[in-house]
Design a protein around this motif. Structure first.
Motif, PDB file in Angstrom:
ATOM      1  N   GLU A   1      -7.863  -0.223  -2.522  1.00 41.47           N
ATOM      2  CA  GLU A   1      -7.740  -1.619  -2.105  1.00 41.47           C
ATOM      3  C   GLU A   1      -6.287  -2.081  -2.093  1.00 41.47           C
ATOM      4  O   GLU A   1      -5.854  -2.773  -1.169  1.00 41.47           O
ATOM      5  CB  GLU A   1      -8.559  -2.505  -3.044  1.00 41.47           C
ATOM      6  N   HIS A   2      -5.516  -1.689  -3.116  1.00 39.11           N
ATOM      7  CA  HIS A   2      -4.119  -2.109  -3.215  1.00 39.11           C
ATOM      8  C   HIS A   2      -3.235  -1.031  -2.611  1.00 39.11           C
ATOM      9  O   HIS A   2      -2.991   0.012  -3.226  1.00 39.11           O
ATOM     10  CB  HIS A   2      -3.754  -2.371  -4.676  1.00 39.11           C
TER      11      HIS A   2
ATOM     12  N   HIS B   1       0.542  -4.978  -7.829  1.00 38.47           N
ATOM     13  CA  HIS B   1      -0.094  -3.731  -8.247  1.00 38.47           C
ATOM     14  C   HIS B   1       0.552  -2.532  -7.546  1.00 38.47           C
ATOM     15  O   HIS B   1      -0.097  -1.800  -6.785  1.00 38.47           O
ATOM     16  CB  HIS B   1      -1.595  -3.778  -7.989  1.00 38.47           C
TER      17      HIS B   1
ATOM     18  N   ARG C   1     -12.800  -5.273  -0.508  1.00 38.79           N
ATOM     19  CA  ARG C   1     -13.652  -5.182  -1.696  1.00 38.79           C
ATOM     20  C   ARG C   1     -14.046  -6.556  -2.223  1.00 38.79           C
ATOM     21  O   ARG C   1     -14.088  -6.795  -3.423  1.00 38.79           O
ATOM     22  CB  ARG C   1     -12.954  -4.371  -2.780  1.00 38.79           C
TER      23      ARG C   1
ATOM     24  N   TRP D   1      -7.822   2.080 -11.824  1.00 42.75           N
ATOM     25  CA  TRP D   1      -6.896   2.270 -10.709  1.00 42.75           C
ATOM     26  C   TRP D   1      -7.424   3.286  -9.692  1.00 42.75           C
ATOM     27  O   TRP D   1      -7.156   3.179  -8.497  1.00 42.75           O
ATOM     28  CB  TRP D   1      -5.522   2.699 -11.226  1.00 42.75           C
TER      29      TRP D   1
ATOM     30  N   HIS E   1      -6.646 -13.452  -7.514  1.00 42.85           N
ATOM     31  CA  HIS E   1      -6.726 -12.722  -6.251  1.00 42.85           C
ATOM     32  C   HIS E   1      -7.431 -13.553  -5.178  1.00 42.85           C
ATOM     33  O   HIS E   1      -8.126 -13.011  -4.314  1.00 42.85           O
ATOM     34  CB  HIS E   1      -7.442 -11.379  -6.419  1.00 42.85           C
TER      35      HIS E   1
ATOM     36  N   ARG F   1     -10.220   3.441  -8.551  1.00 41.13           N
ATOM     37  CA  ARG F   1     -11.006   2.656  -7.597  1.00 41.13           C
ATOM     38  C   ARG F   1     -10.124   1.669  -6.842  1.00 41.13           C
ATOM     39  O   ARG F   1     -10.233   1.537  -5.624  1.00 41.13           O
ATOM     40  CB  ARG F   1     -12.123   1.923  -8.347  1.00 41.13           C
ATOM     41  N   LYS F   2      -9.225   1.004  -7.569  1.00 40.55           N
ATOM     42  CA  LYS F   2      -8.428  -0.062  -6.970  1.00 40.55           C
ATOM     43  C   LYS F   2      -7.368   0.436  -5.993  1.00 40.55           C
ATOM     44  O   LYS F   2      -6.918  -0.310  -5.127  1.00 40.55           O
ATOM     45  CB  LYS F   2      -7.749  -0.882  -8.071  1.00 40.55           C
ATOM     46  N   ARG F   3      -6.952   1.709  -6.136  1.00 40.67           N
ATOM     47  CA  ARG F   3      -5.872   2.187  -5.273  1.00 40.67           C
ATOM     48  C   ARG F   3      -6.286   2.254  -3.811  1.00 40.67           C
ATOM     49  O   ARG F   3      -5.444   2.314  -2.929  1.00 40.67           O
ATOM     50  CB  ARG F   3      -5.385   3.552  -5.748  1.00 40.67           C
TER      51      ARG F   3
ATOM     52  N   ASN G   1       0.379  -1.692 -13.350  1.00 43.71           N
ATOM     53  CA  ASN G   1      -1.040  -1.517 -13.635  1.00 43.71           C
ATOM     54  C   ASN G   1      -1.296  -1.158 -15.103  1.00 43.71           C
ATOM     55  O   ASN G   1      -2.228  -1.657 -15.719  1.00 43.71           O
ATOM     56  CB  ASN G   1      -1.633  -0.427 -12.737  1.00 43.71           C
TER      57      ASN G   1
ATOM     58  N   ALA H   1      -3.478  -6.323  -1.098  1.00 48.81           N
ATOM     59  CA  ALA H   1      -4.912  -6.099  -0.914  1.00 48.81           C
ATOM     60  C   ALA H   1      -5.287  -5.832   0.535  1.00 48.81           C
ATOM     61  O   ALA H   1      -4.869  -6.555   1.446  1.00 48.81           O
ATOM     62  CB  ALA H   1      -5.697  -7.299  -1.434  1.00 48.81           C
TER      63      ALA H   1
END
Length: 307
Positions: free
Chosen positions: A43-44, A13, A252, A37, A223, A39-41, A72, A248
């Motif tokens: 975490e990644h 990612h 989360r 993304w 994951h 939200r995920k950025r 992504n 990661a």
């Protein structure tokens, strides 16, 4: 015989570069991925991936297997950014990429979504699957389960053409004495992920494995660090290993970044011993360290083979 060291990482990612999302994407599935993304950025993280890759390089594996989700949105700008990242990782001869669902989020114009990654897909310069790469007695069967899906779905599919070709390749006497490793993004194991994220034709793939066998299957997508088995010929089982996301933070509900070192020691008596060394971010220090190791296949026990 020498030990072949295969490094496995997945679900990178990479951060979307400038221009990865345009106004035309407002009416496509990319819009949902862009929202996710945001939200995920958190975490990644690229710095997490950089630390993991530095640790991997320090151990100098013979080959690196990446089982998907480098991007992504599956946009042209992301494909190009991932190509640059792969070039920095090392020679294409030493790296194999099996695309993931995020790498095929929408239908690609021109029908060649992975053209920029051609050197990392196989040795013959083709954008086709499966491809087989022979490395020091190890046959890497590179599959592609990445296929565009409807919104809110992350399923995978190999398709009849790819399965038919895999059937022929696994039955080819040229690979009978090799240690056969299948690379795929989606886990070919029932219940490994929820239905909306599962491999649609996993039953067909597992039927091929019952006929022909294999020695190891590596996947990503979940994951999670996963150890399972798939049925092989004559009641044998094939180890199936999944690895967490390589970028990661582990904040989360998913494990922190990790890569697996798979040491394949093929013995002169025909047996094989496979050791797995898990390395990743230490939850206290945040630095890469060894998280554990185990023997996957005992010495002297033949790997799964066709009768």
């Amino acid at each position: 015989m020498s030990i072949f060291r295969l490094a496995h990482l997945s679900d990178l990612h990479l951060p979307p570069p400038q221009g990865a999302f345009g106004w035309r994407d407002l009416l496509s599935k990319r819009l949902l991925s862009r929202i996710a993304w945001r939200r995920k950025r958190r975490e990644h993280r690229p710095e997490v991936l950089a630390a993991l890759v530095a640790d991997l390089k320090a151990h100098a594996p013979d080959h690196i297997a990446i089982t998907g989700d480098l991007t992504n949105y599956a946009s042209p700008a992301e494909y190009e950014a991932a190509r640059v990242w792969l070039e920095a990782l090392g020679p294409a001869w030493n790296i194999t990429v099996s695309p993931g669902n995020h790498d095929a989020l929408v239908e690609a114009k021109g029908g060649q979504p992975f053209a920029a990654w051609t050197p990392w897909l196989g040795d013959d310069g083709a954008i086709a699957f499966p491809q087989v790469r022979m490395r020091d007695g190890v046959a890497l069967f590179n599959l592609c389960s990445a296929a565009p899906t409807a919104p809110h779905l992350a399923t995978g599919r190999l398709g009849k053409a790819q399965l038919d070709r895999l059937d022929a390749l696994l039955g080819d006497p040229a690979y009978r004495d090799a240690f056969r490793v299948l690379l795929i993004h989606h886990p070919p194991v029932p219940g490994a992920v929820v239905k909306r994220k599962a491999l649609e034709d996993q039953d067909a793939l597992r039927a091929l494995l019952v006929r022909h066998g294999a020695d190891l299957i590596l996947h990503g997508h979940a994951h999670e660090a996963m150890v399972a088995t798939a049925p092989g010929p004559n009641g044998a089982t094939i180890p199936v290993l999944g690895v967490p996301s390589a970028s990661a933070m582990g904040k989360r509900g998913h494990p922190a970044a990790r890569w697996h070192g798979v040491e394949i020691d093929r013995r002169a008596d025909g047996g094989v011993e496979v050791k797995v060394v898990a390395r990743g971010l230490d939850p206290e220090s945040g630095e890469p360290s060894e998280l554990g190791r185990y023997i996957l296949t005992q010495a002297g026990r033949p790997a799964a083979r066709r009768s």
